[in-house]
Design an enzyme around this catalytic site. Structure first.
Site, PDB file in Angstrom:
ATOM      1  N   LYS A  83       0.646  -1.118  -0.014  1.00  0.00           N
ATOM      2  CA  LYS A  83       0.065  -0.125   0.062  1.00  0.00           C
ATOM      3  C   LYS A  83       0.922   1.230   0.050  1.00  0.00           C
ATOM      4  O   LYS A  83       1.737   1.390   0.906  1.00  0.00           O
ATOM      5  CB  LYS A  83      -0.967   0.046   1.221  1.00  0.00           C
ATOM      6  CG  LYS A  83      -2.162   0.659   0.980  1.00  0.00           C
ATOM      7  CD  LYS A  83      -3.067   0.308   2.391  1.00  0.00           C
ATOM      8  CE  LYS A  83      -4.330   1.133   2.275  1.00  0.00           C
ATOM      9  NZ  LYS A  83      -5.055   0.925   3.629  1.00  0.00           N
TER      10      LYS A  83
HETATM   11  O1  G3P Z   1      -7.795   1.804   5.473  1.00  0.00           O
HETATM   12  C1  G3P Z   1      -7.862   2.878   4.699  1.00  0.00           C
HETATM   13  C2  G3P Z   1      -9.430   3.461   5.129  1.00  0.00           C
HETATM   14  O2  G3P Z   1     -10.450   2.471   5.016  1.00  0.00           O
HETATM   15  C3  G3P Z   1      -9.436   4.120   6.476  1.00  0.00           C
HETATM   16  O3  G3P Z   1     -10.859   4.551   7.031  1.00  0.00           O
HETATM   17  O4  G3P Z   1     -12.369   5.088   8.671  1.00  0.00           O
HETATM   18  O5  G3P Z   1     -10.139   5.669   9.031  1.00  0.00           O
HETATM   19  O6  G3P Z   1     -11.399   6.857   7.372  1.00  0.00           O
HETATM   20  P1  G3P Z   1     -11.176   5.507   7.908  1.00  0.00           P
END
Ligand code: G3P
Length: 219
Positions: A83
């Site tokens: 990633k």
């Molecule tokens: O892994 C990346 C993403 O899904 C993060 O989500 O909830 O931290 O905005 P969030």
């Protein structure tokens, strides 16, 4: 549509993998920190629990170091997906790693222009963050619609749209209606997809009526 789980919690992944509905896992440095585990060890363990791609994020910000970290992560297991953040350095590293045959998930995407660049850099997945856009008053799902439309215009762009920062079942349904390839979901959102109050009510009524018959299917 593929479902990935967005967590580095091994117990959650094991439990959800048992449903047979899990196609992969995404992690990020915040989720790894939350797990309290050693990064390389936990990624290796997660890779043994699922057959599909397991996203493991580099923490370098300079392209050469990103490539070095990405190559090291890729040695952990065949299903590691490196990633990388959507920066110029990240996309240079993306090109280099994908040219080597390593899967790459380009993360922190907030515009269609960024998604187009990631696809041109050969990304395996692009991760637009819908919830974080909604949080600042934008329309996260409108971005998914734009990206899906753009990618469909060009056969040579093979990048899969991986909807990230998902907060609700509504995000999942809209992503599916738009034809997104993947959604990565927090464990609680995956579990919420199974639920409907009428299912619970209907099942309770069926079981009560069945009990009244005094019959059994198995002896
Ligand atoms: O892994 C990346 C993403 O899904 C993060 O989500 O909830 O931290 O905005 P969030």
């Amino acid at each position: 549509m593929k479902f990935f789980v967005d967590t580095a919690d091994v117990a959650e992944i094991t439990d959800l993998a048992a449903t047979g509905l899990l196609d992969g896992v995404t992690t990020n440095p915040s989720l790894v920190a939350k797990s309290g585990r050693n990064f390389l060890e936990v990624i290796k363990e997660i890779c043994s629990l699922v057959e599909g791609p397991v996203s493991a994020e580099v923490t370098a910000i300079e392209h050469r170091q990103m490539v070095a970290e990405g190559r090291k992560l890729a040695t952990l297991a065949p299903n590691v997906c490196v990633k990388l953040p959507l920066t110029i350095d990240g996309l240079k590293a993306c090109k280099e790693l994908t040219d080597d045959g390593i899967q790459v998930n380009v993360t922190l995407c907030f515009s269609a222009a960024q998604a187009l660049l990631a696809a041109k850099a050969g990304a395996t997945f692009i991760s637009p963050f819908v919830g974080r856009l909604d949080d600042i008053g934008h329309d996260g799902m409108a971005l998914i619609a734009e990206i899906v439309e753009i990618y469909r215009n060009y056969d040579q762009l093979r990048t899969e749209v991986l909807v990230a920062s998902v907060r609700t079942p509504g995000h999942v349904i809209t992503a599916a209606r738009l034809g997104a390839d993947v959604a990565t979901l927090p464990p609680a959102v995956i579990r919420s997809l199974f639920n409907h109050p009428l299912t619970d009510k209907g099942l309770a009524a069926f079981l009560k009526d069945w009990e009244g018959t005094g019959q059994k299917i198995l002896d």
